[in-house]
Scaffold this motif. Structure first.
Motif, short mmCIF file in Angstrom:
data_model
loop_
_atom_site.label_atom_id
_atom_site.label_comp_id
_atom_site.label_asym_id
_atom_site.label_seq_id
_atom_site.Cartn_x
_atom_site.Cartn_y
_atom_site.Cartn_z
N TYR A 95 4.22 49.64 54.02
CA TYR A 95 5.17 49.84 52.94
C TYR A 95 6.52 49.21 53.29
CZ TYR A 95 1.97 53.61 51.57
OH TYR A 95 0.88 54.33 51.20
N CYS A 96 7.14 48.56 52.33
CA CYS A 96 8.54 48.26 52.55
C CYS A 96 9.35 49.44 52.06
CB CYS A 96 8.99 46.93 51.95
SG CYS A 96 8.61 46.65 50.24
N ALA A 97 10.49 49.64 52.70
CA ALA A 97 11.26 50.86 52.54
C ALA A 97 12.74 50.54 52.50
CB ALA A 97 10.96 51.81 53.70
N GLY A 98 13.44 51.12 51.55
CA GLY A 98 14.86 50.82 51.38
C GLY A 98 15.77 52.02 51.60
N ARG A 99 16.87 51.79 52.30
CA ARG A 99 17.95 52.77 52.43
C ARG A 99 19.16 52.25 51.66
NH1 ARG A 99 19.59 52.61 57.88
NH2 ARG A 99 18.45 50.63 57.99
N ARG A 100 19.71 53.10 50.82
CA ARG A 100 20.80 52.67 49.94
C ARG A 100 22.08 52.45 50.75
NH1 ARG A 100 20.66 56.83 47.28
NH2 ARG A 100 19.13 56.22 45.72
N ARG A 101 22.77 51.36 50.44
CA ARG A 101 24.06 51.10 51.08
C ARG A 101 25.11 52.04 50.50
NH1 ARG A 101 23.91 46.53 54.05
NH2 ARG A 101 22.25 45.03 53.55
N ASN A 102 26.03 52.48 51.36
CA ASN A 102 27.13 53.30 50.86
C ASN A 102 28.23 52.40 50.31
OD1 ASN A 102 28.60 52.36 53.07
ND2 ASN A 102 28.23 54.19 54.30
N ARG A 103 29.34 53.02 49.92
CA ARG A 103 30.40 52.24 49.29
C ARG A 103 31.07 51.25 50.24
NH1 ARG A 103 35.41 56.46 48.34
NH2 ARG A 103 35.43 57.45 50.39
N TYR A 104 30.83 51.42 51.54
CA TYR A 104 31.39 50.50 52.53
C TYR A 104 30.40 49.39 52.87
CZ TYR A 104 34.50 54.48 52.97
OH TYR A 104 35.35 55.51 52.71
N GLY A 105 29.22 49.42 52.24
CA GLY A 105 28.22 48.39 52.47
C GLY A 105 27.27 48.67 53.60
N TYR A 106 27.37 49.85 54.21
CA TYR A 106 26.50 50.19 55.33
C TYR A 106 25.38 51.13 54.89
CZ TYR A 106 30.04 48.11 58.30
OH TYR A 106 30.91 47.22 58.87
N CYS A 107 24.29 51.07 55.63
CA CYS A 107 23.17 51.96 55.37
C CYS A 107 23.14 53.06 56.42
CB CYS A 107 21.85 51.20 55.41
SG CYS A 107 21.62 50.12 54.00
N ALA A 108 23.24 54.31 55.96
CA ALA A 108 23.22 55.44 56.87
C ALA A 108 21.79 55.71 57.33
CB ALA A 108 23.80 56.66 56.17
N ASN A 113 13.14 56.26 60.43
CA ASN A 113 12.94 57.65 60.05
C ASN A 113 12.67 57.74 58.56
OD1 ASN A 113 13.01 60.38 59.60
ND2 ASN A 113 15.03 60.72 60.46
N GLN A 114 11.48 58.17 58.18
CA GLN A 114 11.13 58.19 56.77
C GLN A 114 12.00 59.15 55.97
OE1 GLN A 114 7.37 59.79 55.44
NE2 GLN A 114 6.98 60.71 57.46
N GLN A 115 12.62 60.12 56.64
CA GLN A 115 13.49 61.06 55.94
C GLN A 115 14.75 60.37 55.43
OE1 GLN A 115 12.22 63.99 55.34
NE2 GLN A 115 10.47 63.47 56.62
N ASP A 116 15.08 59.21 56.01
CA ASP A 116 16.28 58.48 55.61
C ASP A 116 16.01 57.41 54.56
OD1 ASP A 116 17.46 58.53 59.05
OD2 ASP A 116 17.84 59.93 57.40
N ILE A 117 14.77 57.30 54.12
CA ILE A 117 14.38 56.27 53.15
C ILE A 117 14.60 56.77 51.73
CG2 ILE A 117 12.53 54.80 52.31
CD1 ILE A 117 13.59 54.14 55.14
N ASP A 118 15.23 55.91 50.93
CA ASP A 118 15.53 56.26 49.53
C ASP A 118 14.57 55.63 48.54
OD1 ASP A 118 18.76 55.67 50.75
OD2 ASP A 118 18.08 57.66 50.10
N LEU A 119 13.89 54.55 48.96
CA LEU A 119 13.07 53.79 48.02
C LEU A 119 11.85 53.24 48.75
CD1 LEU A 119 12.84 52.45 45.16
CD2 LEU A 119 14.06 50.50 46.15
N TRP A 120 10.67 53.39 48.11
CA TRP A 120 9.42 52.91 48.69
C TRP A 120 8.75 51.90 47.76
CZ3 TRP A 120 8.25 54.30 53.58
CH2 TRP A 120 8.81 55.47 54.09
N GLY A 121 8.08 50.91 48.38
CA GLY A 121 7.19 50.05 47.62
C GLY A 121 5.85 50.74 47.45
N GLN A 122 4.92 50.04 46.80
CA GLN A 122 3.62 50.65 46.50
C GLN A 122 2.64 50.50 47.66
OE1 GLN A 122 4.38 47.61 45.60
NE2 GLN A 122 2.54 46.39 46.03
#
Length: 130
Positions: A95-108, A113-122
């Motif tokens: 799976y590809c997995a996305g973590r959303r960037r914050n307002r400073y452009g960084y990904c927390a 860690n799958q708990q930190d993933i905001d978006l998954w592919g199929q």
């Protein structure tokens, strides 16, 4: 549109190679950090590769270190996972997995860690035979 679409999976023999692709929508590519996870049948989903803003390092699962390489093509909004010297234990849904960037452009969080993933592919299936 927030979207991740994987492709490139298939069946190979042990020692073979595959390259997985994860195409993101332009919005997703700009606003998410994208990495790769996998899940074998009956097992927990695990992080395979991803870039960590907190230490500026690309992280790999220990068992794939030296065999897998994550890369990106900004012109194509695409993240790749080059997999060489594949082993039967690499058999999994990837799976590809996305973590959303914050307002400073960084990904927390951690790319591993799958708990930190905001978006998954199929997902795309990789099967390696011995």
């Amino acid at each position: 549109q927030v979207q991740l679409v994987e492709s490139g999976g298939g069946s190979v023999q042990s020692g073979g190679s595959l390259t997985l692709s994860c195409v993101a929508s332009p919005y997703t590519y700009k606003n998410y950090c994208i990495g790769w996870f996998r899940q074998a049948s009956g097992k927990e989903r695990e992080g395979v590769a991803g870039y960590d803003d907190s230490d500026g390092q690309t992280h790999y699962l220990d068992s794939v270190q030296g065999r897998f390489t994550i890369s990106r093509d900004d012109a194509k909004n695409t993240v790749y996972l080059q997999m060489n010297d594949l082993k039967p234990e690499d058999t999994a849904m990837y799976y590809c997995a996305g973590r959303r960037r914050n307002r400073y452009g960084y990904c927390a969080g951690s790319p591993m860690n799958q708990q930190d993933i905001d978006l998954w592919g199929q997902g795309t299936q990789v099967t390696v035979s011995s």
